[in-house]
Write a protein that holds these residues in place. Sequence first.
Motif, PDB file in Angstrom:
ATOM      1  N   ARG A  46       1.364  -1.173  -0.580  1.00 18.28           N
ATOM      2  CA  ARG A  46       0.113   0.081   0.030  1.00 18.28           C
ATOM      3  C   ARG A  46       0.380   1.339  -0.421  1.00 18.28           C
ATOM      4  NH1 ARG A  46      -3.498  -3.259   3.806  1.00 18.28           N
ATOM      5  NH2 ARG A  46      -1.986  -1.247   5.017  1.00 18.28           N
ATOM      6  N   ARG A  47       1.769   1.247   0.833  1.00 16.95           N
ATOM      7  CA  ARG A  47       3.022   2.419   0.145  1.00 16.95           C
ATOM      8  C   ARG A  47       4.659   2.480  -0.577  1.00 16.95           C
ATOM      9  NH1 ARG A  47       0.758   1.017   5.762  1.00 16.95           N
ATOM     10  NH2 ARG A  47       0.215   3.057   7.112  1.00 16.95           N
ATOM     11  N   GLY A  48       4.017   1.769  -1.164  1.00 18.92           N
ATOM     12  CA  GLY A  48       5.233   1.020  -2.614  1.00 18.92           C
ATOM     13  C   GLY A  48       6.418   0.862  -1.644  1.00 18.92           C
ATOM     14  N   LEU A  49       6.457  -0.228  -0.555  1.00 18.98           N
ATOM     15  CA  LEU A  49       8.453  -0.260  -0.538  1.00 18.98           C
ATOM     16  C   LEU A  49       8.194  -1.645  -0.376  1.00 18.98           C
ATOM     17  CD1 LEU A  49       6.923   1.454   3.534  1.00 18.98           C
ATOM     18  CD2 LEU A  49       8.030   2.577   1.587  1.00 18.98           C
ATOM     19  N   ALA A  50       9.282  -1.159  -0.695  1.00 21.93           N
ATOM     20  CA  ALA A  50      10.158  -2.563  -0.607  1.00 21.93           C
ATOM     21  C   ALA A  50      10.705  -3.017   0.452  1.00 21.93           C
ATOM     22  CB  ALA A  50      11.852  -3.394  -1.922  1.00 21.93           C
ATOM     23  N   LEU A  51      10.571  -4.826   1.054  1.00 18.12           N
ATOM     24  CA  LEU A  51      10.946  -4.874   2.167  1.00 18.12           C
ATOM     25  C   LEU A  51      12.274  -5.214   2.002  1.00 18.12           C
ATOM     26  CD1 LEU A  51       7.905  -7.282   3.677  1.00 18.12           C
ATOM     27  CD2 LEU A  51       8.101  -4.887   4.161  1.00 18.12           C
ATOM     28  N   ALA A  52      13.370  -4.365   2.639  1.00 20.19           N
ATOM     29  CA  ALA A  52      14.945  -4.586   3.092  1.00 20.19           C
ATOM     30  C   ALA A  52      15.191  -4.674   3.714  1.00 20.19           C
ATOM     31  CB  ALA A  52      15.518  -2.722   2.525  1.00 20.19           C
ATOM     32  N   PHE A  53      15.074  -5.005   5.557  1.00 19.07           N
ATOM     33  CA  PHE A  53      15.509  -5.449   5.778  1.00 19.07           C
ATOM     34  C   PHE A  53      14.268  -6.138   6.967  1.00 19.07           C
ATOM     35  CE2 PHE A  53      18.086  -1.540   5.049  1.00 19.07           C
ATOM     36  CZ  PHE A  53      19.104  -1.884   5.342  1.00 19.07           C
ATOM     37  N   ALA A  54      14.577  -7.322   7.715  1.00 17.24           N
ATOM     38  CA  ALA A  54      13.623  -7.749   8.331  1.00 17.24           C
ATOM     39  C   ALA A  54      14.680  -8.085  10.176  1.00 17.24           C
ATOM     40  CB  ALA A  54      13.358  -9.408   7.918  1.00 17.24           C
ATOM     41  N   ALA A  55      14.412  -7.670  11.007  1.00 14.62           N
ATOM     42  CA  ALA A  55      14.970  -7.808  12.430  1.00 14.62           C
ATOM     43  C   ALA A  55      14.303  -8.522  13.022  1.00 14.62           C
ATOM     44  CB  ALA A  55      15.414  -6.666  13.004  1.00 14.62           C
ATOM     45  N   ASP A  56      15.028  -9.056  13.534  1.00 13.97           N
ATOM     46  CA  ASP A  56      14.085 -10.073  14.708  1.00 13.97           C
ATOM     47  C   ASP A  56      14.927 -10.499  16.258  1.00 13.97           C
ATOM     48  OD1 ASP A  56      12.128 -11.351  13.526  1.00 13.97           O
ATOM     49  OD2 ASP A  56      13.119 -13.546  12.877  1.00 13.97           O
ATOM     50  N   THR A  57      14.052  -9.555  17.171  1.00 16.50           N
ATOM     51  CA  THR A  57      14.638  -9.672  18.518  1.00 16.50           C
ATOM     52  C   THR A  57      15.331 -11.203  19.226  1.00 16.50           C
ATOM     53  OG1 THR A  57      12.364  -9.741  19.005  1.00 16.50           O
ATOM     54  CG2 THR A  57      12.934  -7.657  18.977  1.00 16.50           C
ATOM     55  N   HIS A  58      14.597 -11.528  18.851  1.00 13.78           N
ATOM     56  CA  HIS A  58      15.417 -13.005  19.695  1.00 13.78           C
ATOM     57  C   HIS A  58      14.680 -14.680  18.655  1.00 13.78           C
ATOM     58  CE1 HIS A  58      11.033 -11.888  20.888  1.00 13.78           C
ATOM     59  NE2 HIS A  58      10.796 -13.380  21.771  1.00 13.78           N
ATOM     60  N   VAL A  78      18.704 -10.414   6.495  1.00 13.08           N
ATOM     61  CA  VAL A  78      18.082 -10.658   7.578  1.00 13.08           C
ATOM     62  C   VAL A  78      18.550 -10.207   9.031  1.00 13.08           C
ATOM     63  CG1 VAL A  78      17.065 -12.363   9.326  1.00 13.08           C
ATOM     64  CG2 VAL A  78      16.863 -12.908   7.226  1.00 13.08           C
ATOM     65  N   LEU A  79      18.381  -9.403   9.870  1.00 12.75           N
ATOM     66  CA  LEU A  79      18.894  -9.008  11.310  1.00 12.75           C
ATOM     67  C   LEU A  79      19.036  -9.547  12.441  1.00 12.75           C
ATOM     68  CD1 LEU A  79      18.645  -4.781  11.075  1.00 12.75           C
ATOM     69  CD2 LEU A  79      20.707  -6.698   9.333  1.00 12.75           C
ATOM     70  N   ALA A  80      19.429 -10.551  13.177  1.00 11.52           N
ATOM     71  CA  ALA A  80      19.683 -10.929  14.671  1.00 11.52           C
ATOM     72  C   ALA A  80      20.501 -11.400  14.841  1.00 11.52           C
ATOM     73  CB  ALA A  80      18.999 -12.295  13.709  1.00 11.52           C
ATOM     74  N   SER A  81      20.597 -12.500  16.369  1.00 11.31           N
ATOM     75  CA  SER A  81      21.932 -12.017  17.574  1.00 11.31           C
ATOM     76  C   SER A  81      22.729 -13.135  16.866  1.00 11.31           C
ATOM     77  CB  SER A  81      20.947 -12.196  18.508  1.00 11.31           C
ATOM     78  OG  SER A  81      22.055 -12.484  19.514  1.00 11.31           O
ATOM     79  N   ALA A  82      24.193 -12.609  16.951  1.00 14.36           N
ATOM     80  CA  ALA A  82      24.584 -13.294  16.332  1.00 14.36           C
ATOM     81  C   ALA A  82      25.222 -14.949  17.486  1.00 14.36           C
ATOM     82  CB  ALA A  82      26.224 -13.321  16.129  1.00 14.36           C
ATOM     83  N   ALA A  83      24.171 -14.632  18.816  1.00 19.17           N
ATOM     84  CA  ALA A  83      24.451 -15.354  19.573  1.00 19.17           C
ATOM     85  C   ALA A  83      24.041 -16.782  18.990  1.00 19.17           C
ATOM     86  CB  ALA A  83      24.497 -15.141  20.867  1.00 19.17           C
TER      87      ALA A  83
END
Length: 452
Positions: A46-58, A78-83
């Motif tokens: 709806r906003r004409g946006l490409a999903l460039a990043f997906a972050a997971d907190t856990h 994808v952005l997420a904890s290295a641990a």
Amino acid sequence: MSTIDVVPLVDEGLGNSAYLVDLGDGRAMVVDVSLDLRAACDAARRRGLALAFAADTHLHADFLSGARQLSATEGTRVLASAAGHREFSHSGLRDGDEVDLGGLRLRALSTPGHTHEHLSFLLLDGDRPAGVFTGGSLLVGSAARTDLAAPEQTEALTRAQYASLRRLTRLPDDVAVWPTHGAGSFCSAPPGAERVSTIGREKATNPLLQKEDEDEFVAALLGSLGSYPPYFRRLGELNRRGPALLERDPSLAALDVATVRAMLADGAQLVDARPVADFAAAHVPGALSIPLRPVFASWLGWLAPPDRPLIIVRDPGQDPAEIAWQATKIGYGNLAGELTGGIDAWRAAGHSTTSTRLVDPGEVAGAVLDIRQRAEFAAGHLPGALHVELGDLPGRAGEVPGEPLVVMCGHGERAMGAASLLEQAGHRDLAVLTGGPGDWARTTGGRVETGA
């Protein structure tokens, strides 16, 4: 509060919020998005946006993450904890690491407690902290549960949660708080309509932040925890390995009556998603009642076997795609399909059905079984009611007294699920109350009891 365009994507059934962040350059980031990507993709489109990043907190326990799916289908980073040691392509972040989002920046903050590897993500506009995605750390009015890893690790994680919350409160008071878990989440959140907050508001109003003593904090948080669905113990590892990629949207295959009968004889389970009144009037013997509503996924994951084929019975007006998506997002890939023609086809083929009585609040007589959560029962129940939580009932049906028996919850949906489980265990003279303790008190003039 931040003026950055952050759109909460609320899953009322699981009690969670994912977030879509407009990065201002035709791209977007999503945070803690589930495998049911319909809302996130619709909002971006709806906003004409490409999903460039997906972050997971856990590593989520209550739903399958959609981050890997986005990476495969949209090229999302994808952005997420290295641990977390995820076994699929992602950018592993450690405490203090920053990601350039194209004008905005995302800084990883180590905030263990809910899980060992938990990160919060501070969103920076220049050098100004605009808001923080707190995932399962700081919640509106609470903090997320710390008992999902293992019993022997719970106290240490709770003390880590104490330190994590103190770290977050050192952020400026006007920083927005965007938690994942909210009211209705079994990951622990108090009731209430507010799903976002600010650091300052939480410092002033969050009861857990008033506990300056660490031991008092530990006692308060652990004392507030209720039970949780057994599928929570499986999904963290599935999310670490990476949920299986979907080649197409999930759906319900059509199964005729003869096929369904053969599958039931071979161990399949019928799940009846129709409303309470329809199930009460007539259902296939042995069917499990889980009415389709926003919380369908939670109760499917609590009551339905994950290792047997599941066959759905629904009304014609109920959306089969919604049933399939709710099952898929909690890792239930064992939906074999649906009974073509529903209960009418079953009866037309000459096969038997059974029924369950519904009783109004003024008709309650005999023994009463209350299957609500512990805190609900303690807040007010019918005098003399037996209490067994619905999630515990499959293993405790033998403790339930003989008939006649009235089963109750708050409205009737969970009670009908309990009645269907008791019918499977051999109970027969059952009735389901169409209401809760308040309805009974108003109708009869009786007084509810409180306490365990």
